[in-house]
Design a protein around this motif. Structure first.
Motif, PDB file in Angstrom:
ATOM      1  N   GLN A   9       0.719  -1.335  -0.289  1.00 57.50           N
ATOM      2  CA  GLN A   9       0.460  -0.114  -0.278  1.00 57.50           C
ATOM      3  C   GLN A   9       0.423   1.204   0.070  1.00 57.50           C
ATOM      4  OE1 GLN A   9      -2.747  -0.262   2.896  1.00 57.50           O
ATOM      5  NE2 GLN A   9      -3.408  -2.659   2.762  1.00 57.50           N
ATOM      6  N   TYR A  10       2.174   1.248  -0.014  1.00 57.11           N
ATOM      7  CA  TYR A  10       3.397   2.005   0.630  1.00 57.11           C
ATOM      8  C   TYR A  10       3.802   2.366  -0.517  1.00 57.11           C
ATOM      9  CZ  TYR A  10       1.239   2.902   5.426  1.00 57.11           C
ATOM     10  OH  TYR A  10       0.202   3.075   6.563  1.00 57.11           O
ATOM     11  N   TYR A  11       4.170   0.775  -1.183  1.00 57.47           N
ATOM     12  CA  TYR A  11       5.868   0.407  -1.672  1.00 57.47           C
ATOM     13  C   TYR A  11       5.429  -0.838  -2.407  1.00 57.47           C
ATOM     14  CZ  TYR A  11       8.236   4.246   1.320  1.00 57.47           C
ATOM     15  OH  TYR A  11       7.912   5.386   1.850  1.00 57.47           O
ATOM     16  N   ALA A  12       6.254  -0.463  -4.119  1.00 60.75           N
ATOM     17  CA  ALA A  12       6.180  -1.658  -4.366  1.00 60.75           C
ATOM     18  C   ALA A  12       7.343  -2.514  -4.435  1.00 60.75           C
ATOM     19  CB  ALA A  12       6.064  -0.629  -6.055  1.00 60.75           C
ATOM     20  N   ASN A  13       8.234  -1.978  -3.807  1.00 60.51           N
ATOM     21  CA  ASN A  13       9.408  -2.703  -3.865  1.00 60.51           C
ATOM     22  C   ASN A  13      10.176  -2.795  -2.930  1.00 60.51           C
ATOM     23  OD1 ASN A  13      10.456  -1.510  -5.347  1.00 60.51           O
ATOM     24  ND2 ASN A  13      10.444  -1.861  -7.827  1.00 60.51           N
ATOM     25  N   LYS A  14      10.738  -3.890  -3.039  1.00 60.92           N
ATOM     26  CA  LYS A  14      12.457  -3.517  -1.788  1.00 60.92           C
ATOM     27  C   LYS A  14      13.203  -2.184  -2.084  1.00 60.92           C
ATOM     28  CE  LYS A  14      16.913  -5.523  -1.653  1.00 60.92           C
ATOM     29  NZ  LYS A  14      18.043  -6.438  -1.540  1.00 60.92           N
ATOM     30  N   GLU A  15      13.539  -1.828  -3.777  1.00 61.87           N
ATOM     31  CA  GLU A  15      14.180  -0.695  -4.040  1.00 61.87           C
ATOM     32  C   GLU A  15      13.512   0.581  -3.831  1.00 61.87           C
ATOM     33  OE1 GLU A  15      13.996  -3.375  -5.384  1.00 61.87           O
ATOM     34  OE2 GLU A  15      15.916  -3.836  -5.590  1.00 61.87           O
ATOM     35  N   GLU A  16      12.191   0.898  -3.706  1.00 66.59           N
ATOM     36  CA  GLU A  16      11.579   1.697  -2.980  1.00 66.59           C
ATOM     37  C   GLU A  16      11.165   2.326  -1.721  1.00 66.59           C
ATOM     38  OE1 GLU A  16       7.359   2.212  -4.855  1.00 66.59           O
ATOM     39  OE2 GLU A  16       7.721   1.697  -6.555  1.00 66.59           O
ATOM     40  N   VAL A  17      11.328   0.736  -0.836  1.00 68.65           N
ATOM     41  CA  VAL A  17      11.208   0.750   0.454  1.00 68.65           C
ATOM     42  C   VAL A  17      12.740   1.389   1.089  1.00 68.65           C
ATOM     43  CG1 VAL A  17      11.367   0.139   2.676  1.00 68.65           C
ATOM     44  CG2 VAL A  17       9.592  -0.564   0.790  1.00 68.65           C
ATOM     45  N   ALA A  18      14.054   0.889   0.168  1.00 70.97           N
ATOM     46  CA  ALA A  18      15.300   0.863   0.213  1.00 70.97           C
ATOM     47  C   ALA A  18      15.732   2.987   0.810  1.00 70.97           C
ATOM     48  CB  ALA A  18      16.227  -0.147  -0.115  1.00 70.97           C
ATOM     49  N   ALA A  19      14.864   2.795  -0.713  1.00 71.11           N
ATOM     50  CA  ALA A  19      15.576   4.478  -1.670  1.00 71.11           C
ATOM     51  C   ALA A  19      15.229   5.211  -0.341  1.00 71.11           C
ATOM     52  CB  ALA A  19      15.522   4.571  -2.776  1.00 71.11           C
ATOM     53  N   ALA A  20      13.255   5.071  -0.371  1.00 67.86           N
ATOM     54  CA  ALA A  20      12.919   6.100   0.875  1.00 67.86           C
ATOM     55  C   ALA A  20      13.409   5.935   2.355  1.00 67.86           C
ATOM     56  CB  ALA A  20      11.236   5.979   0.972  1.00 67.86           C
ATOM     57  N   VAL A  21      14.121   5.001   2.590  1.00 64.72           N
ATOM     58  CA  VAL A  21      14.732   4.778   4.506  1.00 64.72           C
ATOM     59  C   VAL A  21      15.644   6.020   3.971  1.00 64.72           C
ATOM     60  CG1 VAL A  21      16.266   3.314   5.200  1.00 64.72           C
ATOM     61  CG2 VAL A  21      14.086   2.661   5.012  1.00 64.72           C
ATOM     62  N   MET A  22      16.219   5.479   3.017  1.00 59.04           N
ATOM     63  CA  MET A  22      17.769   6.235   2.682  1.00 59.04           C
ATOM     64  C   MET A  22      17.693   7.617   1.940  1.00 59.04           C
ATOM     65  SD  MET A  22      19.547   3.718  -0.379  1.00 59.04           S
ATOM     66  CE  MET A  22      20.751   2.577   0.379  1.00 59.04           C
ATOM     67  N   LYS A  23      16.828   8.648   0.931  1.00 54.34           N
ATOM     68  CA  LYS A  23      16.139   9.518   1.432  1.00 54.34           C
ATOM     69  C   LYS A  23      15.781  10.446   2.422  1.00 54.34           C
ATOM     70  CE  LYS A  23      12.758  12.682  -0.944  1.00 54.34           C
ATOM     71  NZ  LYS A  23      11.602  12.759  -2.081  1.00 54.34           N
ATOM     72  N   ARG A  24      15.152   9.517   3.480  1.00 52.98           N
ATOM     73  CA  ARG A  24      14.731  10.212   5.160  1.00 52.98           C
ATOM     74  C   ARG A  24      15.774  10.145   5.434  1.00 52.98           C
ATOM     75  NH1 ARG A  24      10.714   7.502   9.266  1.00 52.98           N
ATOM     76  NH2 ARG A  24      12.523   6.010   9.421  1.00 52.98           N
ATOM     77  N   ALA A  25      16.783   9.735   6.116  1.00 54.47           N
ATOM     78  CA  ALA A  25      17.712   9.552   6.377  1.00 54.47           C
ATOM     79  C   ALA A  25      19.058  10.841   6.356  1.00 54.47           C
ATOM     80  CB  ALA A  25      19.141   8.200   6.687  1.00 54.47           C
ATOM     81  N   MET A  26      18.646  11.008   4.899  1.00 52.23           N
ATOM     82  CA  MET A  26      19.653  11.769   4.328  1.00 52.23           C
ATOM     83  C   MET A  26      18.979  13.160   5.094  1.00 52.23           C
ATOM     84  SD  MET A  26      22.443  13.262   2.804  1.00 52.23           S
ATOM     85  CE  MET A  26      23.104  11.894   2.035  1.00 52.23           C
ATOM     86  N   VAL A  27      17.910  13.635   4.797  1.00 53.90           N
ATOM     87  CA  VAL A  27      17.091  14.539   4.680  1.00 53.90           C
ATOM     88  C   VAL A  27      16.752  14.792   6.456  1.00 53.90           C
ATOM     89  CG1 VAL A  27      14.442  15.499   5.193  1.00 53.90           C
ATOM     90  CG2 VAL A  27      14.867  14.704   3.150  1.00 53.90           C
ATOM     91  N   ARG A  28      16.770  13.807   6.948  1.00 49.41           N
ATOM     92  CA  ARG A  28      17.497  14.300   8.888  1.00 49.41           C
ATOM     93  C   ARG A  28      18.751  15.000   9.315  1.00 49.41           C
ATOM     94  NH1 ARG A  28      15.649   8.820  10.160  1.00 49.41           N
ATOM     95  NH2 ARG A  28      18.014   8.574  10.412  1.00 49.41           N
TER      96      ARG A  28
END
Length: 189
Positions: A46-65
């Motif tokens: 419901q949030y992400y289509a695959n592993k790549e989308e989840v991982a990239a979102a995690v990386m982006k969130r950490a980078m924004v922080r």
């Protein structure tokens, strides 16, 4: 009426971040993520289509922080700014691991993942620009050696993040301890 989600997107990303740090990007997969979240695995989609989308979102969130924290560093005094930045980098030490994995994300699998990875790499350039600017100012002031290229100083500075906290100090104290060692050296004066 839609079915209530068993977890929020932030909870999903928090769990994914923890698992990527613990297991590494290569060993991270949606089945592992689902086993650490309440509810059905299908809820992830419901949030992400695959592993790549989840991982990239995690990386982006950490980078924004990290970018937000680094943006609050006062650069007037370059040495204090470097010390503050090291504290930020130590508080966000997981980011260092994610950046190594950013290029492993198969961006061909998802436009959303590709966009997030590109944003992460762009934000990394911004952080690197900030660091270069501060090092340049410190060299011009004569507060750090100007006979050593900024690239070498910055590389060594970044390696401090990988130093195991064997004294088990709080991150900011460990950062200050390592900074003093990096800045003042280990020799007798």
């Amino acid at each position: 009426m839609g079915r209530k989600r068993a977890f929020t997107e932030d909870e999903l990303l928090d769990t994914a971040e923890s698992l990527i740090v613990q297991h590494g990007y290569s060993s991270f997969h949606l089945k592992l993520l689902a086993s650490h979240l309440p509810g059905a695995r299908s809820t992830i989609y419901q949030y992400y289509a695959n592993k790549e989308e989840v991982a990239a979102a995690v990386m982006k969130r950490a980078m924004v922080r990290a970018l937000v924290k680094a943006g609050s560093v006062d650069e007037k005094d370059p040495i204090k700014a470097l010390q503050q930045l090291l504290r930020v980098y130590m508080e966000e030490a997981d980011l260092h691991y994610f950046l190594g994995d950013a290029r492993k994300v198969d961006v061909a699998q998802s436009k959303k993942a590709a966009q997030n990875v590109n944003e992460v790499l762009s934000m990394l350039k911004h952080l690197r620009g900030q660091l270069d600017r501060i090092f340049d100012a410190a060299q011009k002031q004569g507060t750090i050696r100007s006979d050593i290229p900024v690239f070498v100083l910055a590389s060594l500075f970044f390696q401090l993040i990988n130093t195991p906290n064997t004294l088990q100090l709080p991150p900011h104290e460990w950062a200050d301890y390592l900074f003093a060692l990096w800045y003042e050296g280990s020799g007798a004066h």
